[in-house]
Motif scaffolding. Structure first.
Motif, mmCIF file in Angstrom:
data_model
loop_
_atom_site.group_PDB
_atom_site.id
_atom_site.type_symbol
_atom_site.label_atom_id
_atom_site.label_comp_id
_atom_site.label_asym_id
_atom_site.label_seq_id
_atom_site.Cartn_x
_atom_site.Cartn_y
_atom_site.Cartn_z
ATOM 1 N N ALA A 217 -3.598 4.571 -1.039
ATOM 2 C CA ALA A 217 -4.455 5.139 -0.501
ATOM 3 C C ALA A 217 -4.350 6.564 0.090
ATOM 4 N N THR A 218 -5.384 6.838 0.595
ATOM 5 C CA THR A 218 -5.374 8.442 1.428
ATOM 6 C C THR A 218 -6.300 8.500 2.511
ATOM 7 N N PRO A 219 -6.143 9.541 3.324
ATOM 8 C CA PRO A 219 -7.059 9.689 4.402
ATOM 9 C C PRO A 219 -8.466 9.899 3.902
ATOM 10 N N ARG A 220 -8.648 10.682 2.689
ATOM 11 C CA ARG A 220 -9.938 11.439 2.302
ATOM 12 C C ARG A 220 -10.076 10.999 0.970
ATOM 13 N N PRO A 221 -10.742 9.772 0.348
ATOM 14 C CA PRO A 221 -10.520 9.485 -0.907
ATOM 15 C C PRO A 221 -11.106 10.607 -1.806
ATOM 16 N N GLY A 222 -10.942 10.684 -3.025
ATOM 17 C CA GLY A 222 -11.302 11.571 -3.952
ATOM 18 C C GLY A 222 -10.093 12.349 -4.600
ATOM 19 N N ARG A 223 -10.116 13.828 -4.501
ATOM 20 C CA ARG A 223 -9.279 14.526 -5.001
ATOM 21 C C ARG A 223 -8.239 14.937 -3.981
ATOM 22 N N VAL A 224 -6.973 14.706 -4.295
ATOM 23 C CA VAL A 224 -5.613 14.833 -3.438
ATOM 24 C C VAL A 224 -4.749 15.753 -4.166
ATOM 25 N N ARG A 225 -4.727 16.879 -3.382
ATOM 26 C CA ARG A 225 -4.002 17.982 -3.985
ATOM 27 C C ARG A 225 -2.337 17.455 -4.445
ATOM 28 N N GLY A 226 -1.872 17.836 -5.599
ATOM 29 C CA GLY A 226 -0.289 17.570 -5.816
ATOM 30 C C GLY A 226 0.255 18.971 -5.607
ATOM 31 N N ALA A 227 1.604 18.538 -5.628
ATOM 32 C CA ALA A 227 2.500 19.671 -5.491
ATOM 33 C C ALA A 227 3.234 20.286 -6.566
ATOM 34 N N SER A 228 2.701 19.758 -7.772
ATOM 35 C CA SER A 228 3.472 20.341 -9.158
ATOM 36 C C SER A 228 2.619 20.580 -9.966
ATOM 37 N N GLY A 229 1.465 21.067 -9.880
ATOM 38 C CA GLY A 229 0.545 21.720 -10.974
ATOM 39 C C GLY A 229 -0.579 20.980 -11.226
ATOM 40 N N TYR A 230 -0.588 19.783 -10.522
ATOM 41 C CA TYR A 230 -1.806 18.772 -11.020
ATOM 42 C C TYR A 230 -2.100 18.091 -9.801
ATOM 43 N N ASP A 231 -3.539 17.614 -9.972
ATOM 44 C CA ASP A 231 -3.726 17.043 -8.638
ATOM 45 C C ASP A 231 -3.990 15.317 -8.909
ATOM 46 N N LEU A 232 -4.305 14.649 -7.828
ATOM 47 C CA LEU A 232 -4.631 13.062 -8.109
ATOM 48 C C LEU A 232 -5.977 12.914 -7.783
ATOM 49 N N HIS A 233 -6.527 11.799 -8.138
ATOM 50 C CA HIS A 233 -7.838 11.145 -7.729
ATOM 51 C C HIS A 233 -7.655 9.842 -7.331
ATOM 52 N N VAL A 234 -7.807 9.595 -5.852
ATOM 53 C CA VAL A 234 -7.500 8.394 -5.416
ATOM 54 C C VAL A 234 -8.894 8.022 -4.736
ATOM 55 N N ASP A 235 -9.071 6.377 -5.213
ATOM 56 C CA ASP A 235 -10.509 5.880 -4.742
ATOM 57 C C ASP A 235 -10.530 5.250 -3.264
ATOM 58 N N HIS A 236 -9.384 4.851 -2.627
ATOM 59 C CA HIS A 236 -9.352 4.157 -1.493
ATOM 60 C C HIS A 236 -9.047 4.908 -0.275
ATOM 61 N N ASP A 237 -9.359 4.634 0.862
ATOM 62 C CA ASP A 237 -9.303 5.373 2.016
ATOM 63 C C ASP A 237 -8.055 4.572 2.764
ATOM 64 N N LEU A 238 -7.601 4.866 4.184
ATOM 65 C CA LEU A 238 -6.797 4.226 4.613
ATOM 66 C C LEU A 238 -6.906 2.835 5.116
ATOM 67 N N ALA B 216 0.743 -1.065 -0.029
ATOM 68 C CA ALA B 216 -0.063 -0.072 0.041
ATOM 69 C C ALA B 216 1.031 1.167 -0.080
ATOM 70 N N VAL B 217 0.455 2.164 -0.890
ATOM 71 C CA VAL B 217 1.430 3.375 -1.029
ATOM 72 C C VAL B 217 0.146 4.583 -0.538
ATOM 73 N N VAL B 218 0.814 5.525 0.488
ATOM 74 C CA VAL B 218 -0.102 6.429 1.276
ATOM 75 C C VAL B 218 0.478 7.736 0.424
ATOM 76 N N VAL B 219 -0.815 8.499 -0.042
ATOM 77 C CA VAL B 219 -0.292 9.928 -0.385
ATOM 78 C C VAL B 219 -1.328 10.752 0.438
ATOM 79 N N GLN B 220 -0.867 12.001 0.631
ATOM 80 C CA GLN B 220 -1.445 13.048 1.316
ATOM 81 C C GLN B 220 -1.552 14.055 0.460
ATOM 82 N N ASP B 221 -2.414 15.162 0.456
ATOM 83 C CA ASP B 221 -2.635 16.629 0.144
ATOM 84 C C ASP B 221 -1.015 17.344 0.127
ATOM 85 N N GLY B 222 -0.933 17.460 -1.252
ATOM 86 C CA GLY B 222 0.457 18.252 -1.368
ATOM 87 C C GLY B 222 1.462 17.023 -1.809
ATOM 88 N N ALA B 223 0.941 16.118 -2.424
ATOM 89 C CA ALA B 223 1.844 14.788 -2.760
ATOM 90 C C ALA B 223 2.701 15.110 -3.688
#
Length: 318
Positions: A42-63, A5-12
């Protein structure tokens, strides 16, 4: 190791996520017979995860998707001093149940918040070493290495060192041949010598930074030869003192440490791929005898050559 499992957070940070995907999310390649993992992001709150380089991620799974992973990888984020409390709790729980926990770059601060670095060797990007020491004074921070494993906790330095750390885990779990195949697919070395210090010391190499390249190739192809400093210095037409200094400048390590590491890697491959005796392998890679090979192998790998062979004997039939 079956689930990663790889965990990403806002500002990934995108490189951290990409590096983990490159190693752990690959489909099966028949030519390599590579392991395939149950891989999830996975991410704490699924959906849109803010990225750090001008684009965001969409993550389906919570922790909860990472709650049963054998390996939990935490990737860095822009605001690394403000980790999600849920992620801190996740890595603490993962460690408590015996999973491997890997923090890439500044994600080491997450492990520090979880109390997992107290009394442990660890590392992070060289720019943030002193900050990690100040915030977590019980951590044993090593500023000079590309990665550190202390028990089931792995920390890697910045950017590309995440690949080094991941390949180390791959090598530990599945053997040198599997790790080398993964490195070959990614077009990176299966093991880099030296550490962060060699990159910090000079961002632009001196004009003679690659002068030992041909010699290193010859050394790797002739491990059973006399590779003492005096012999190598004569071959390079340098004094022993000048050769040793230049070797460290160009590789980040000593000739003895470099040769020992290459001989160990050669021994690993022969233990996996042949049925030759430990004595024969020791002579073939330059250790001279089985006792010397056992000493260096056990010290570096934590297991004897015979134990290593039993663990990875199945690789020979691949």
């Amino acid at each position: 190791m079956e689930k990663v499992a790889v965990v990403v957070q806002d500002g990934a940070e995108p490189f951290g996520l990409g590096a983990m995907c490159e190693v752990w999310a690959e489909p099966y390649h028949p030519e390599d017979d590579n392991p395939v993992f149950d891989f999830v992001v996975a991410t704490p709150r699924p959906g849109r995860v803010r990225g750090a380089s001008g684009y965001d991620l969409h993550v389906d799974h919570d922790l909860t998707a990472a709650a049963d992973a054998d390996l939990v990888c935490v990737t860095p984020k822009r605001d690394y001093l403000a980790p999600s409390p849920e992620v801190v709790e996740l890595v603490r729980a993962a460690h408590d149940r015996g999973a491997h926990v890997f923090a890439h770059c500044t994600a080491a601060f997450v492990l520090g918040e979880a109390g997992l670095l107290d009394g442990r060797r660890c590392t992070t990007h060289w720019r943030h070493v002193e900050e990690l020491r100040e915030r977590h004074p019980e951590a044993l921070v090593d500023p000079d290495v590309l990665y550190v494993q202390d028990g089931s906790i792995v920390t890697g330095a910045g950017s590309a060192a995440g690949l080094d750390a991941a390949l180390h885990l791959m090598r530990q779990q599945f053997g040198a041949r599997t790790a080398a195949a993964a490195a070959r697919r990614m077009v990176v070395p299966p093991h880099r010598d030296g550490g962060q210090a060699q990159f910090i010391a000079r961002a632009v190499p001196d004009c003679d930074a690659e002068t030992l390249g041909p010699l290193l190739t010859w050394m790797n192809e002739n491990l059973a030869e006399d590779l003492s400093v005096d012999t190598l210095a004569r071959r390079s037409h340098l004094s022993s003192r000048t050769f040793a200094r230049r070797f460290r400048e160009e590789t980040g390590t000593t000739p003895h440490a470099w040769v020992t590491r290459q001989r160990l890697q050669g021994a690993e491959e022969l233990l996996e791929l042949t049925d030759h005796s430990v004595d024969w392998i020791a002579a073939e890679v330059g250790f001279g005898n089985a006792a010397a090979l056992r000493h260096h192998f056990t010290r570096a790998r934590g297991v004897s050559p015979q134990q290593y062979r039993r663990t990875f004997a199945g690789v020979r039939s691949a």
